[in-house]
Write an enzyme that holds these catalytic residues in place. Structure first.
Site, PDB file in Angstrom:
ATOM      1  N   GLY A   1      -8.973   7.869  -3.191  1.00  0.00           N
ATOM      2  CA  GLY A   1      -7.767   6.877  -3.020  1.00  0.00           C
ATOM      3  C   GLY A   1      -6.987   7.249  -1.847  1.00  0.00           C
ATOM      4  N   ASP A   2      -6.155   6.365  -1.595  1.00  0.00           N
ATOM      5  CA  ASP A   2      -5.213   6.322  -0.457  1.00  0.00           C
ATOM      6  C   ASP A   2      -3.943   6.951  -0.983  1.00  0.00           C
ATOM      7  OD1 ASP A   2      -3.469   5.942   1.790  1.00  0.00           O
ATOM      8  OD2 ASP A   2      -3.709   3.932   1.752  1.00  0.00           O
TER       9      ASP A   2
ATOM     10  N   HIS B   1       7.568  17.076  -0.368  1.00  0.00           N
ATOM     11  CA  HIS B   1       8.170  17.876   0.639  1.00  0.00           C
ATOM     12  C   HIS B   1       7.542  17.483   2.156  1.00  0.00           C
ATOM     13  CE1 HIS B   1       5.803  21.889   1.093  1.00  0.00           C
ATOM     14  NE2 HIS B   1       4.984  20.588   1.374  1.00  0.00           N
TER      15      HIS B   1
END
Length: 361
Positions: free
Chosen positions: A250-251, A270
């Site tokens: 997936g993206d 982060h």
């Protein structure tokens, strides 16, 4: 998994070490104490050279003279001897009265086959491209903007993809650091309450496999854009957890699979500036069902300004390369609130990372 000491014991030892280091610095004239910090980059280069030449591997069977080591690794005897002399003064190698050098416990960790090898991170920290990045740090501090777009005309992640040779060095170094965090996370946080844990952009599944091995009743989902070609299936099979783990491609900034009881994001938030970090978290929020948990595995920087913490160093690296940051607990609480979560607690581990636990609101 190796047995982990309680995080409180580790924190106490870290404070004692920091206090000892402070006292040692104060015993020296201030300019000389400062000079030692300034010249630390030379030690980094010496470590990179010995890692590249595999000096630690050459010493695996016992001490050798510099000439013998040089012959085995293909180096100049006198030049290598001077590198060994410096690193012996820092406890990486042990100089002996007969002129030979052997491995210390630190030196053992430079071996590629060490269970917690630091060889790849030594190669990265001394790499010419890494040093080129830091040569632009002044501009980053002046402008507040990451360096790679100006230095190379593209972002850091794009550059790593376009330069696969350095990309492999970078990923190897990050893998060294990440591997040291799995056992502490699994020891500090109880995952047994979850039926299914989803590891968001978890690479090959190093952390997820650690969770599944420690908690046999848990099932896993490895969600990663490159999961179909990054060797994850083979890795999970070697770890013996493939039968309890599914992989989903997936993206990073797209829809997140729903249905898991806990969503783990290790060193994801982060890496990104505020708006991108919020976008990721809001997509996860859309997938988390009532009663679910969001677990961020990150270095949580102490609120007190002068308290030592490795996250303060990594924070500058993130600022330089990608415009990301390490955060305090208060900053995480604010970020999570804007993404639709409430910070429940921060669980310290025996490593530098903590588990930031949040619930949907």
């Amino acid at each position: 998994m190796p047995e982990m000491p309680p995080p409180s014991v580790v924190r106490d030892l870290e404070k004692q070490r920091a206090e000892l280091q402070r006292q040692v610095r104060e015993m020296a004239p201030p300019p000389f104490a400062l000079l030692e910090l300034i010249m630390g980059s030379m030690v980094t280069q010496a470590l990179r050279v010995t890692a590249e030449l595999r000096v630690a591997e050459a010493l695996a069977n016992g001490p050798l003279a510099p000439e013998e080591i040089a012959g085995r690794v293909g180096a100049h005897p006198d030049a290598l001897g001077r590198v060994l002399r410096l690193l012996a003064a820092h406890g990486v190698f042990a100089g002996r009265p007969d002129g030979t050098y052997g491995l210390t416990p630190m030196g053992e960790a430079l071996r590629a086959d060490h269970p917690m090898t630091m060889r790849d991170i030594a190669l990265l920290m001394g790499h010419p491209i890494h040093w080129e990045d830091w040569s632009t740090f002044l501009e980053t501090v002046v402008t507040g903007e990451p360096s790679p777009p100006k230095l190379r005309g593209m972002g850091e992640f794009e550059y790593l993809e376009s330069n696969p040779e350095y990309g492999a060095v970078f990923i190897g170094g990050m893998g060294n650091m990440s591997a040291t965090e799995t056992a502490p996370v699994v020891a500090a946080y109880d995952f047994s309450a979850f039926g299914t844990v989803l590891d968001f952009c978890g690479g090959q599944g190093g952390l997820l496999s650690g969770i599944l091995r420690a908690f046999p009743e848990v099932r896993g989902v490895l969600f990663d854009p490159r999961v179909e070609g990054n060797g994850a299936a083979e890795f999970l099979a070697r770890e013996g957890v493939a039968d309890r783990c599914t992989t989903v491609a997936g993206d990073l900034f797209g829809e997140v699979p729903a249905g898991a009881d806990a969503y783990v994001l290790k060193h994801i938030v982060h890496d990104w500036p505020e708006e991108e970090a919020l976008r990721i978290l809001r997509n996860v929020r859309a997938a988390v069902r009532p009663g679910g948990r969001l677990l961020l595995v990150e270095m949580v920087v102490p609120e007190q300004g002068d308290e030592p913490h490795s996250g303060k160093l990594v924070d500058l690296w993130l600022m330089l390369l990608v415009g990301g940051r390490e955060r305090t607990a208060a900053q995480y609480a604010d970020l999570l609130a804007r993404a639709g979560f409430r910070l429940e607690r921060v669980v310290e581990t025996a490593s530098a990372v903590s588990v930031v636990e949040a619930v949907p609101v």
